[in-house]
Design an enzyme around this catalytic site. Structure first.
Site, short mmCIF file in Angstrom:
data_model
loop_
_atom_site.label_atom_id
_atom_site.label_comp_id
_atom_site.label_asym_id
_atom_site.label_seq_id
_atom_site.Cartn_x
_atom_site.Cartn_y
_atom_site.Cartn_z
N ASP A 1 61.85 -35.20 -21.07
CA ASP A 1 61.54 -35.71 -19.74
C ASP A 1 60.43 -36.75 -19.74
OD1 ASP A 1 58.96 -34.36 -19.25
OD2 ASP A 1 60.15 -32.52 -19.29
N TYR A 2 60.28 -37.37 -18.60
CA TYR A 2 59.39 -38.52 -18.41
C TYR A 2 57.96 -38.26 -18.89
CZ TYR A 2 57.19 -42.38 -15.76
OH TYR A 2 56.48 -43.49 -15.38
#
Length: 248
Positions: free
Chosen positions: A113-114
């Site tokens: 994820d980011y």
């Protein structure tokens, strides 16, 4: 004799596999293209699971002919925070593909994820990508995780034996407590599943917020020698070991 009669002389394979082999993405993402009616075969909308002969059938994706099968390429990247592991993002955030400017059309395998960082595998090999991501092949992924607070040995035990999440209990994990300092704790956790944000959700279920998450390894691959934002092609021996790890 029509096309159907000729197909016995050619390699007939499922459409999504042919698309993945041509470098359009993972088999799963190719399945989504078919479901979204972006693919036609011989002028007709494609059907998921349809078998085709790429030497005989006219296959169009978004109105463009399916390209020739590309040479297989394999890269690893040390992803910094602030990048998504998708080719497109609804919020126009930066993609890891911007960090690996190669001529071939490659794609990241699995999610990171980011706000997470660490090892990302990128390839155009759909068969390998499928096995790396699918939990039935039990390829271990290892993460170094810093959480808030002093983690207890009871919490470590629960992470090891399985945590109940909204989508069901997790499989047993390998967990090592590395250190406790300054109001936070660092653990190393190895899982074989690939649920969305799984490690973060496992920690949250036990009352711990993840402050930093770094993927250190995928199967036999590791980040040794790669600084944040750097990438390199896999070495032949690494490719061999990765194939062996997923049974290819």
């Amino acid at each position: 004799m029509g096309i159907i009669g000729l197909k016995g002389a050619y390699a007939v394979e499922r459409l999504q596999k042919v698309m993945a082999q041509a470098g359009l993405g993972s088999r799963r993402s190719c399945e989504e293209m078919i479901k979204d009616n972006r693919v036609t075969v011989n002028g007709k909308p494609a059907v998921l699971g349809q078998k085709v002969d790429p030497t005989q059938d006219s296959i169009l994706v978004d109105g463009k002919p399916l390209g020739r099968r590309e040479a297989k390429r394999y890269f690893i990247l040390n992803k910094p925070r602030g990048y998504v592991t998708t080719s497109k993002d609804q919020f126009s955030r930066r993609s890891v593909l911007e960090l690996v400017p190669v001529a071939e059309r490659i794609y990241p395998v699995g999610r990171l994820d980011y706000d997470s960082e660490g090892l990302v595998l990128l390839t155009n090999d759909g068969a390998l990508a499928y096995r790396v991501m699918h939990p039935k092949f039990e390829l271990p992924k290892t993460y170094r995780v810093r959480v808030n607070g002093e983690i207890t040995m009871d919490a470590v035990y629960r992470l090891r034996t399985g945590v109940t999440l909204e989508d069901g209990p997790t499989a047993p994990a390998q967990v090592e407590l590395l250190k406790v300092d300054g109001g936070s704790s660092v653990i190393r956790i190895t899982i074989t599943e690939g649920r969305n944000r799984q490690v973060r959700r496992m920690c949250a279920a036990l009352g711990y917020e993840v402050l930093r998450l770094t993927r250190e390894a995928i199967g036999p691959l590791n980040l040794r020698g790669l600084a944040a934002g750097e990438y390199r092609p896999l070495r032949p021996q690494e490719i061999k070991r990765l194939f062996e790890a997923v049974g290819l």
